[in-house]
Every structure is written in C-alpha cells, then in structure tokens.
Scaffold this motif. Structure first.
Motif, short mmCIF file in Angstrom:
data_model
loop_
_atom_site.label_atom_id
_atom_site.label_comp_id
_atom_site.label_asym_id
_atom_site.label_seq_id
_atom_site.Cartn_x
_atom_site.Cartn_y
_atom_site.Cartn_z
N ALA A 148 -53.11 43.56 33.63
CA ALA A 148 -52.33 44.74 33.30
C ALA A 148 -52.86 46.00 32.75
N VAL A 149 -54.01 45.60 31.86
CA VAL A 149 -54.77 46.93 31.40
C VAL A 149 -55.51 47.63 32.22
N GLU A 150 -56.00 46.87 33.28
CA GLU A 150 -57.01 47.54 34.38
C GLU A 150 -56.02 48.15 35.49
N ARG A 151 -54.69 47.67 35.73
CA ARG A 151 -53.80 48.33 36.64
C ARG A 151 -53.32 49.65 35.94
N ALA A 152 -53.05 49.61 34.84
CA ALA A 152 -52.67 50.97 33.70
C ALA A 152 -54.07 51.96 33.63
N ARG A 153 -55.01 51.35 33.44
CA ARG A 153 -56.23 52.06 33.37
C ARG A 153 -56.45 52.89 34.68
N ALA A 154 -56.24 52.24 35.78
CA ALA A 154 -56.56 52.91 37.04
C ALA A 154 -55.72 54.05 37.33
N GLY A 155 -54.32 53.56 36.75
CA GLY A 155 -53.26 54.71 37.15
C GLY A 155 -53.37 55.73 36.12
N ALA A 156 -53.68 55.52 34.89
CA ALA A 156 -53.94 56.62 33.87
C ALA A 156 -55.13 57.53 34.32
N ALA A 157 -56.30 56.83 34.73
CA ALA A 157 -57.36 57.68 35.35
C ALA A 157 -56.98 58.51 36.48
N ARG A 158 -56.41 58.04 37.47
CA ARG A 158 -55.76 58.86 38.52
C ARG A 158 -55.22 60.17 37.99
N ARG A 159 -53.92 59.74 37.08
CA ARG A 159 -53.45 60.82 36.31
C ARG A 159 -54.29 61.89 35.59
N LEU A 160 -55.21 61.35 35.16
CA LEU A 160 -56.30 62.50 34.04
C LEU A 160 -57.01 63.12 35.16
N GLU A 161 -57.15 62.85 36.23
CA GLU A 161 -57.89 63.73 37.22
C GLU A 161 -57.17 65.17 37.39
N GLY A 162 -56.02 65.16 37.38
CA GLY A 162 -55.08 66.44 37.46
C GLY A 162 -54.85 67.23 36.24
N GLN A 163 -55.31 68.75 36.33
CA GLN A 163 -55.33 69.71 35.40
C GLN A 163 -54.29 69.63 34.55
N ASP A 164 -52.81 69.53 35.21
CA ASP A 164 -51.80 69.39 34.33
C ASP A 164 -51.95 68.21 33.16
N CYS A 165 -52.29 67.14 33.91
CA CYS A 165 -52.33 66.05 32.72
C CYS A 165 -53.48 66.47 31.85
N GLN A 166 -54.66 66.88 32.05
CA GLN A 166 -55.68 67.30 31.33
C GLN A 166 -55.21 68.17 29.82
N ARG A 167 -54.04 68.79 30.43
CA ARG A 167 -53.64 69.70 29.30
C ARG A 167 -53.28 69.07 28.11
N VAL A 168 -52.81 67.91 28.21
CA VAL A 168 -52.53 67.06 27.02
C VAL A 168 -53.47 67.09 25.75
N LEU A 169 -54.80 67.18 26.51
CA LEU A 169 -55.87 67.16 25.36
C LEU A 169 -55.93 68.52 24.55
N GLU A 170 -55.42 69.61 25.05
CA GLU A 170 -54.91 70.89 24.26
C GLU A 170 -53.71 70.94 23.57
N ASP A 171 -52.94 69.93 23.62
CA ASP A 171 -51.51 69.85 23.01
C ASP A 171 -51.71 69.33 21.37
N PHE A 172 -52.76 68.53 21.33
CA PHE A 172 -52.92 68.08 19.86
C PHE A 172 -54.27 68.29 19.21
N THR A 173 -54.37 68.09 18.01
CA THR A 173 -55.61 68.38 17.50
C THR A 173 -55.70 67.19 16.41
N ASP A 174 -57.11 67.10 15.85
CA ASP A 174 -57.37 65.83 15.03
C ASP A 174 -57.05 66.61 13.70
N ARG A 175 -57.24 65.91 12.75
CA ARG A 175 -56.98 66.09 11.18
C ARG A 175 -57.91 67.34 10.84
#
Length: 175
Positions: free
Chosen positions: A43-70
């Motif tokens: 289950a984890v590996e299926r989701a990891r593969a799906g998440a990795a595919r999504r993270l290849e997209g520029q729109d998805c990568q923008r989520v890394l700009e939406d949040f900051t650390d403390r």
C-alpha cells in the motif's frame, strides 16, 4: 479539529498527525519497530509511486512554496539544500510500523511523523493491516504521502491544521 468519517469514503478523514517541535519524543522512541507486513508495504509503495508521479508536475511542486518551516524557510528551500527533486526525496523517506507509537493509538490517525524526521510511522488497523492500507481511494493515499513528506521537510502543524495541509496538497497535486 478532528472530524469522523468513514475510511472507505475517503472524505475528511483525519489521516495524519505530525508532532511539533518539542513533542517529538513519543514518535522518536528507542523502541524497535517491527517490519511492516507485506500488505502495508504494498500500500505504501503504490501510494509512493502515485505521489512521485504527481510531484513531477510543476503545479504539484508549488505546494512546497505554500508552506514554511518554523524559521520561515519555504519547504522548497529546505528541499533545495538536499539537491534532490521532490519525487527523488520522497524515495528517501522510510516507512515503519507504528504499533508502538503513542499517537497511533488515536483511531483516526493513519500516519505519524515528527517534524523534520525522515521516518513515517504507519499506524495499525484491524485485521492485520494498517489503517493506511485500508484506504480505498488511491488519490487520497497519494496526497497523504505528500502531506507527510511536507512534515519531513520541516512543516509543523496547528497551524496549519491537518485538514488545511491535505486540502492544499489535493488542490495542487490533482491526478
């Protein structure tokens, strides 16, 4: 903060809980964790593969700009320091059995991670499989792994809430 709903529908499940700085001890314990059962690994590996595919997209990568650390650094900056792409970084995260992790005793918690940690704990469910493996919505599972990845890059919680984080991931990382 928590809403109850069926794991089968995938609607508004409080799926993850990350500890903020200072509350990491219950997640990082000296307790040895059992290996994940094959069903959970799959289950984890299926989701990891799906998440990795999504993270290849520029729109998805923008989520890394939406949040900051403390400290106010964007998660994109934190990832950049590691010189890995988001999908490559996702492959470095370990998933371990969370049956001895205190927060996993809460019935709606599927996954747990300490802010900035690289180990995500998979909370046990019923019938020998984790709650995460019992999800029937692959898109939701992918989003939850991306959510956890954000915590490993330094995103705390409360604020933002679990549901705010997951909604943002789902908005940015559509299938």
């Amino acid at each position: 903060m928590h809403t109850r709903s069926s794991l089968r529908t995938g609607s508004c499940v409080v799926a993850v809980l990350a500890f903020i700085l200072g509350a990491e001890a219950p997640v990082h314990s000296a307790t040895r964790h059992a290996a994940l059962p094959r069903w959970d690994v799959a289950a984890v590996e299926r989701a990891r593969a799906g998440a990795a595919r999504r993270l290849e997209g520029q729109d998805c990568q923008r989520v890394l700009e939406d949040f900051t650390d403390r400290q106010g650094h964007s998660l994109k900056e934190n990832l950049g320091a590691l010189e890995l792409s988001p999908s490559d970084y996702l492959q470095t995260i370990r998933f371990e059995d969370g049956s001895t992790v205190a927060v996993c005793r809460q019935p709606l918690v599927l996954l747990a991670v300490a802010t900035g940690g690289r180990v995500v704990y998979v909370c046990p469910g019923t019938g020998g499989t984790s709650r995460f493996a019992q999800l029937h919505d692959p898109a939701r599972a992918d989003s939850l792994l991306i959510h956890e990845m954000l915590h490993t890059l330094g995103l705390g919680e409360d604020p933002p809430t679990t549901s705010v984080i997951t909604r943002q991931v789902e908005a940015r990382c559509r299938p």
